[in-house]
Design a protein around this motif. Sequence first.
Motif, PDB file in Angstrom:
ATOM      1  N   ALA A 280       0.824  -1.202   0.000  1.00  0.00           N
ATOM      2  CA  ALA A 280       0.000   0.000   0.000  1.00  0.00           C
ATOM      3  C   ALA A 280       0.865   1.261   0.000  1.00  0.00           C
ATOM      4  O   ALA A 280       0.556   2.243  -0.697  1.00  0.00           O
ATOM      5  CB  ALA A 280      -0.928  -0.017   1.212  1.00  0.00           C
ATOM      6  N   TRP A 281       1.962   1.225   0.766  1.00  0.00           N
ATOM      7  CA  TRP A 281       2.845   2.397   0.817  1.00  0.00           C
ATOM      8  C   TRP A 281       3.511   2.625  -0.540  1.00  0.00           C
ATOM      9  O   TRP A 281       3.558   3.764  -1.041  1.00  0.00           O
ATOM     10  CB  TRP A 281       3.910   2.196   1.892  1.00  0.00           C
ATOM     11  N   LEU A 282       4.034   1.574  -1.152  1.00  0.00           N
ATOM     12  CA  LEU A 282       4.711   1.725  -2.431  1.00  0.00           C
ATOM     13  C   LEU A 282       3.792   2.300  -3.496  1.00  0.00           C
ATOM     14  O   LEU A 282       4.236   3.047  -4.379  1.00  0.00           O
ATOM     15  CB  LEU A 282       5.248   0.370  -2.901  1.00  0.00           C
ATOM     16  N   PRO A 604      -6.210   1.003 -11.805  1.00  0.00           N
ATOM     17  CA  PRO A 604      -7.371   1.706 -11.238  1.00  0.00           C
ATOM     18  C   PRO A 604      -8.535   0.752 -11.006  1.00  0.00           C
ATOM     19  O   PRO A 604      -8.773  -0.176 -11.796  1.00  0.00           O
ATOM     20  CB  PRO A 604      -7.699   2.753 -12.312  1.00  0.00           C
ATOM     21  N   VAL A 605      -9.257   0.977  -9.925  1.00  0.00           N
ATOM     22  CA  VAL A 605     -10.411   0.141  -9.591  1.00  0.00           C
ATOM     23  C   VAL A 605     -11.422   0.200 -10.742  1.00  0.00           C
ATOM     24  O   VAL A 605     -11.736   1.275 -11.262  1.00  0.00           O
ATOM     25  CB  VAL A 605     -11.068   0.621  -8.277  1.00  0.00           C
ATOM     26  N   GLY A 606     -11.915  -0.944 -11.130  1.00  0.00           N
ATOM     27  CA  GLY A 606     -12.880  -1.031 -12.215  1.00  0.00           C
ATOM     28  C   GLY A 606     -12.287  -1.416 -13.539  1.00  0.00           C
ATOM     29  O   GLY A 606     -13.005  -1.917 -14.419  1.00  0.00           O
ATOM     30  N   ASP A 619      -7.529  -0.110  -2.451  1.00  0.00           N
ATOM     31  CA  ASP A 619      -8.180   0.998  -1.771  1.00  0.00           C
ATOM     32  C   ASP A 619      -9.275   1.522  -2.686  1.00  0.00           C
ATOM     33  O   ASP A 619      -9.680   0.840  -3.638  1.00  0.00           O
ATOM     34  CB  ASP A 619      -7.168   2.085  -1.385  1.00  0.00           C
ATOM     35  N   ASP A 620      -9.761   2.724  -2.425  1.00  0.00           N
ATOM     36  CA  ASP A 620     -10.876   3.226  -3.228  1.00  0.00           C
ATOM     37  C   ASP A 620     -10.459   3.660  -4.625  1.00  0.00           C
ATOM     38  O   ASP A 620     -11.305   3.936  -5.473  1.00  0.00           O
ATOM     39  CB  ASP A 620     -11.547   4.396  -2.502  1.00  0.00           C
ATOM     40  N   ARG A 621      -9.141   3.687  -4.895  1.00  0.00           N
ATOM     41  CA  ARG A 621      -8.674   4.131  -6.208  1.00  0.00           C
ATOM     42  C   ARG A 621      -7.933   3.062  -6.989  1.00  0.00           C
ATOM     43  O   ARG A 621      -8.107   2.932  -8.193  1.00  0.00           O
ATOM     44  CB  ARG A 621      -7.746   5.348  -6.042  1.00  0.00           C
ATOM     45  N   LEU A 622      -7.064   2.290  -6.302  1.00  0.00           N
ATOM     46  CA  LEU A 622      -6.162   1.388  -7.011  1.00  0.00           C
ATOM     47  C   LEU A 622      -6.220  -0.025  -6.462  1.00  0.00           C
ATOM     48  O   LEU A 622      -6.446  -0.234  -5.264  1.00  0.00           O
ATOM     49  CB  LEU A 622      -4.710   1.896  -6.910  1.00  0.00           C
ATOM     50  N   VAL A 623      -5.993  -0.977  -7.334  1.00  0.00           N
ATOM     51  CA  VAL A 623      -5.753  -2.372  -6.954  1.00  0.00           C
ATOM     52  C   VAL A 623      -4.273  -2.646  -7.189  1.00  0.00           C
ATOM     53  O   VAL A 623      -3.759  -2.456  -8.297  1.00  0.00           O
ATOM     54  CB  VAL A 623      -6.599  -3.351  -7.804  1.00  0.00           C
TER      55      VAL A 623
END
Length: 736
Positions: A280-282, A604-606, A619-623
């Motif tokens: 997640a940090w990277l 990106p999500v989706g 998260d709410d933006r990226l996988v």
Amino acid sequence: MDRKAYTAKLAALRELRAEIGAAEKAVADAQRALGRLGQERGRRVMELAAYEGAKADAIAKAGGLSVGDVVRIAPLLDPTPPGARVVRADDRGAAAVPAPAPPDQTPPAVETAVAVAPAPTRPAAAVEQPPVPAPDAAAAPAAAAVAAATAPAARETEPGVQADSSAAAPVVVQGQVRVLPHIPQGPAGDRFAAVTSGLVSTRPNFVQQPRVTVFLDAATGDLVAREYTLRLDLGAKSPGEILDAVLAAAPGTERVYVTAGAPWHEGAERYSTLKDAVAAWLHTPSQRWTTATGRGRDKLAGHFVHQRQPVGRYAPAAAPDGAMVEIRWVGEWFDADGADPALCRDAFRLLWQALRRHWDDVVLMGSPSQTGRDLWTRTIPTKGKWAGGYPVMSEELRALLHATGGQGRSELMVPPRVPERLPGLVEFDATFAYGKQTWKSGVGAPRRVTARAFAAMDEGAQAKALMACSHWHVRVTVPAGWEHVGLLPAPVPGERAWEYPATGGATFTTWAGGAEVHLALTNHLMPWRIEVLDGLVWEDGKPLDDWAKRLKAAWADLTNLSTLHGDERQRTAAYLASRAVRSILLFGIGGFAQRPRTVGGSTPVGEPLPAGVEILGQDDRLVTWQRSTGFSRDPNAHPEWAARVWSGARTALLSMRMREDDVMVGALHLPPASIVAFRTDAIYTTADVTWPYHGQPGEFLKKGHLPGPVPAPATLDELLALRDLGRAHFARGGER
């Protein structure tokens, strides 16, 4: 808030509840639909698998699956060497049939078990039943039922001890089985004893370009760039904020070594695993930075997700093809142990100066592994038989060595193998252990030695084959009455996991280096029974000798400087630099093993994910994800060298003759019940012996002594805690 507002908010909450209920129903309906679609996809994969020319990777790509997912649906499509997989018994107790032990070249009626006999005291050869032939697809269910009915019940064993089993049985622990691959007969087997066409290790015709490097204490914000030190405001310590601050203070920076602070562990408590936190940090979003895609001769791209030593590779978002900046942990090279960034810079400077005496064109690359392999390529001979370079083994053989060439021995003995209360704990650490094992390595295409061919050799030829650079598929029986530690590794469930059976009568099948097999046959306590099933023998060569000699010379120079320099800071810097040389050799050898490469990225999500990825977090933006890209056409891939070094080091951990002193040292020369643990090149024992030590690679240095009684460690953390106490006590002058 008044009563009216309260009532209105209650009504709004009820409406939200209804919306949530509707959304949950929609999710449930979607999950059911997804389940049906998944079942249909599985059915279609099975249909495709029935085609003779079906390939797992093609089906995976078409179905949006990983190759592993396809193999789980249709095991016959497994592209890994036969038998190199984990099989689990299902809840009903039906056992999957493991891949059979490979047949040798003896007549089908009986299999001659060759008890190898380099010494005259060897036991005579015995006759055993032949291995069960592989069942065809139609007979698999019946064979599975028979296996379930006849298999002995799994029982718990002491850590490191293999339960008694039949000679042909795979290792079974708590319903799991891991069978090592074997070399097939016929043309398929011939490909193992071959090299890859057109792939050769050659001396480079270019000079590496150095990267502008800075050292950053992420806890304090102290940055050392060139000859000055600044204190930066790193904000929330995200990658983007760190890079913005560093590049503003030191324009042109291409590599940032973090010396303290580990910003990738910030907020780790919010994640289920440390690896998730690092991932997640990277991949923390940044408007100015994006994931780098590699450039020039440096083909590395994406981030490397590791719990403690991650690598972040970034490029400006406005120019993603521009300069790449790395964020790395200095612990890849040495344990900074509180050293400030300036001291770490001085250590790298001394490291470069020490290596410069042996390589005119030395450049310190991002990691010790990269640096080690680059320096090695600059020692490839320009004259003699291998002037054209060293050939790379076939992909089949590299995969086999990857699955069967274990690294350092890691084993913890717990009661009742050791007392509940130890009379003390002594640590003996082999100095620069791998550096002693580089004087000989196998070169060229190997020669396959089948069971029949080995049996036809006389004792002298057998001993010569074992002591050559070789790798052997063997069936092992621990002799009755054996009371010491195990000598040969046996596979256990888990990728590349091993144990060392030591119970008399235990039988298992494994792969091991020739040095280990020879020790099992010739040890001074009791010869083990070894049945050779197959083997690969290389021509003896010295491809690593010049490289290792130069590194050992640099290590010796820095070690001396760390004791003789008049300035304490420079002594510390020299010590850190000597540890970095050790890392170059240690991880350089590991780099030759060329494990399947793993790359990471984010989507990106989706948006659809790339095929065959493992999701690391979302998260709410990226996988964020990673995937294995398999074995590449790496011209410097030589797992046969790494396997021989590791095998030699494991052998020396058990028994080694110090020629100058004519003294035998190692675990087998300690009382049997005194061994508490092994950790790669260290022995932990209750026996306080005096072994000669001259500071040479491979010699055992006494590094700690904790007087007892102390509780026997039950976990690695407990062992390390006792180790630290023992080192501290020993450093104060206690129990020398």
